[in-house]
Motif scaffolding. Structure first.
Motif, PDB file in Angstrom:
ATOM      1  N   VAL A   1       0.705  -1.043  -0.102  1.00  0.00           N
ATOM      2  CA  VAL A   1       0.046   0.147   0.075  1.00  0.00           C
ATOM      3  C   VAL A   1       0.852   1.158  -0.080  1.00  0.00           C
ATOM      4  CG1 VAL A   1      -1.645   1.396   1.402  1.00  0.00           C
ATOM      5  CG2 VAL A   1      -1.971  -1.155   1.642  1.00  0.00           C
ATOM      6  N   LYS A   2       0.567   2.133  -1.056  1.00  0.00           N
ATOM      7  CA  LYS A   2       1.555   3.413  -0.921  1.00  0.00           C
ATOM      8  C   LYS A   2       0.510   4.527  -1.121  1.00  0.00           C
ATOM      9  CE  LYS A   2       4.765   5.683  -3.966  1.00  0.00           C
ATOM     10  NZ  LYS A   2       5.436   5.886  -4.995  1.00  0.00           N
ATOM     11  N   PRO A   3       0.615   5.218   0.085  1.00  0.00           N
ATOM     12  CA  PRO A   3      -0.252   6.652  -0.284  1.00  0.00           C
ATOM     13  C   PRO A   3       0.388   7.416  -1.263  1.00  0.00           C
ATOM     14  CG  PRO A   3       0.772   6.301   2.018  1.00  0.00           C
ATOM     15  CD  PRO A   3       1.260   5.231   1.169  1.00  0.00           C
ATOM     16  N   ILE A   4      -0.741   7.886  -1.953  1.00  0.00           N
ATOM     17  CA  ILE A   4       0.021   9.175  -3.270  1.00  0.00           C
ATOM     18  C   ILE A   4      -1.148  10.298  -3.086  1.00  0.00           C
ATOM     19  CG2 ILE A   4       0.652   7.156  -4.171  1.00  0.00           C
ATOM     20  CD1 ILE A   4      -1.800   7.468  -6.157  1.00  0.00           C
TER      21      ILE A   4
ATOM     22  N   TYR B   1      -4.699   5.918  -2.265  1.00  0.00           N
ATOM     23  CA  TYR B   1      -3.873   4.904  -1.794  1.00  0.00           C
ATOM     24  C   TYR B   1      -3.764   4.032  -3.154  1.00  0.00           C
ATOM     25  CZ  TYR B   1      -4.709   6.480   3.010  1.00  0.00           C
ATOM     26  OH  TYR B   1      -4.719   7.233   4.182  1.00  0.00           O
ATOM     27  N   ALA B   2      -2.528   3.633  -3.193  1.00  0.00           N
ATOM     28  CA  ALA B   2      -2.441   2.830  -4.385  1.00  0.00           C
ATOM     29  C   ALA B   2      -1.930   1.360  -3.856  1.00  0.00           C
ATOM     30  CB  ALA B   2      -1.187   3.486  -5.277  1.00  0.00           C
ATOM     31  N   LEU B   3      -2.419   0.627  -4.570  1.00  0.00           N
ATOM     32  CA  LEU B   3      -1.983  -1.124  -4.392  1.00  0.00           C
ATOM     33  C   LEU B   3      -0.926  -1.447  -5.632  1.00  0.00           C
ATOM     34  CD1 LEU B   3      -2.279  -3.239  -2.263  1.00  0.00           C
ATOM     35  CD2 LEU B   3      -3.805  -4.391  -3.877  1.00  0.00           C
ATOM     36  N   LEU B   4       0.229  -1.651  -5.126  1.00  0.00           N
ATOM     37  CA  LEU B   4       1.047  -1.997  -5.819  1.00  0.00           C
ATOM     38  C   LEU B   4       1.784  -3.436  -5.850  1.00  0.00           C
ATOM     39  CD1 LEU B   4       3.167   1.484  -5.459  1.00  0.00           C
ATOM     40  CD2 LEU B   4       1.254   0.663  -7.312  1.00  0.00           C
TER      41      LEU B   4
ATOM     42  N   VAL C   1      -6.115   1.538  -7.220  1.00  0.00           N
ATOM     43  CA  VAL C   1      -6.305   2.653  -6.438  1.00  0.00           C
ATOM     44  C   VAL C   1      -7.397   2.984  -5.740  1.00  0.00           C
ATOM     45  CG1 VAL C   1      -6.808   4.400  -8.193  1.00  0.00           C
ATOM     46  CG2 VAL C   1      -5.358   5.297  -6.544  1.00  0.00           C
ATOM     47  N   ALA C   2      -7.606   3.499  -4.662  1.00  0.00           N
ATOM     48  CA  ALA C   2      -8.529   3.849  -3.816  1.00  0.00           C
ATOM     49  C   ALA C   2      -8.450   5.050  -3.239  1.00  0.00           C
ATOM     50  CB  ALA C   2      -9.165   2.621  -3.034  1.00  0.00           C
ATOM     51  N   ASP C   3      -9.775   5.670  -2.691  1.00  0.00           N
ATOM     52  CA  ASP C   3      -9.566   6.848  -1.946  1.00  0.00           C
ATOM     53  C   ASP C   3      -9.557   6.522  -0.439  1.00  0.00           C
ATOM     54  OD1 ASP C   3     -12.216   5.939  -1.500  1.00  0.00           O
ATOM     55  OD2 ASP C   3     -13.123   7.678  -1.751  1.00  0.00           O
ATOM     56  N   THR C   4      -9.704   5.111  -0.071  1.00  0.00           N
ATOM     57  CA  THR C   4      -9.485   5.208   1.560  1.00  0.00           C
ATOM     58  C   THR C   4      -8.574   3.633   1.367  1.00  0.00           C
ATOM     59  OG1 THR C   4     -11.331   3.525   1.807  1.00  0.00           O
ATOM     60  CG2 THR C   4     -11.865   5.848   2.063  1.00  0.00           C
ATOM     61  N   ARG C   5      -7.754   3.611   2.654  1.00  0.00           N
ATOM     62  CA  ARG C   5      -6.967   2.633   2.870  1.00  0.00           C
ATOM     63  C   ARG C   5      -7.919   1.085   3.084  1.00  0.00           C
ATOM     64  NH1 ARG C   5      -4.116  -0.689   6.282  1.00  0.00           N
ATOM     65  NH2 ARG C   5      -1.960  -0.975   5.695  1.00  0.00           N
ATOM     66  N   GLU C   6      -8.752   1.475   3.666  1.00  0.00           N
ATOM     67  CA  GLU C   6      -9.750   0.096   3.933  1.00  0.00           C
ATOM     68  C   GLU C   6     -10.030  -0.391   2.626  1.00  0.00           C
ATOM     69  OE1 GLU C   6      -9.931   3.362   5.482  1.00  0.00           O
ATOM     70  OE2 GLU C   6      -8.912   2.696   7.352  1.00  0.00           O
ATOM     71  N   ALA C   7     -10.783   0.619   1.843  1.00  0.00           N
ATOM     72  CA  ALA C   7     -11.280   0.041   0.436  1.00  0.00           C
ATOM     73  C   ALA C   7     -10.314  -0.607  -0.231  1.00  0.00           C
ATOM     74  CB  ALA C   7     -11.815   1.140  -0.216  1.00  0.00           C
ATOM     75  N   LEU C   8      -9.078  -0.191  -0.181  1.00  0.00           N
ATOM     76  CA  LEU C   8      -7.768  -0.999  -0.960  1.00  0.00           C
ATOM     77  C   LEU C   8      -7.551  -2.118  -0.327  1.00  0.00           C
ATOM     78  CD1 LEU C   8      -5.907   0.147  -3.173  1.00  0.00           C
ATOM     79  CD2 LEU C   8      -4.414   0.425  -1.223  1.00  0.00           C
ATOM     80  N   ILE C   9      -7.609  -2.251   0.959  1.00  0.00           N
ATOM     81  CA  ILE C   9      -7.271  -3.640   1.497  1.00  0.00           C
ATOM     82  C   ILE C   9      -8.404  -4.498   1.394  1.00  0.00           C
ATOM     83  CG2 ILE C   9      -6.927  -4.706   3.905  1.00  0.00           C
ATOM     84  CD1 ILE C   9      -4.766  -2.871   3.005  1.00  0.00           C
TER      85      ILE C   9
END
Length: 87
Positions: free
Chosen positions: A28-31, A53-56, A65-73
């Motif tokens: 997870v990378k905050p951007i 937040y980008a998932l790489l 990519v998502a606007d919340t870390r939770e959605a990305l996870i």
């Protein structure tokens, strides 16, 4: 260093990073929105200053990519990816 021996190794290649976790490891990378198009060229242009937040993949390849870390996870879990955060 152990007893005068230097164990540092050259950085891993892209292929070696991709193989970490057998292709199931992502980070997870905050951007900021200004960085979005560099990672995801097909993404629409957004107003500057938005936190995203980008998932790489382990090799740095963009996944989602998502606007919340939770959605990305949650998206990573749905795709059976193990996530790590970098600091």
């Amino acid at each position: 260093m152990v007893h005068g021996t230097d164990f540092r190794k050259a950085p891993l290649s892209t292929a070696e990073f991709a193989a970490i976790g057998d292709g199931r490891l992502a980070y997870v990378k905050p951007i900021l929105s200004e960085e979005l198009n560099a990672l995801f060229p097909q993404a629409p242009e957004l107003e500057p200053g938005l936190a995203l937040y980008a998932l790489l993949g382990a090799d740095g390849s963009p996944i989602v990519v998502a606007d919340t870390r939770e959605a990305l996870i949650e998206s990573a879990r749905e795709h059976e990816l193990v996530t790590v955060s970098l600091h």
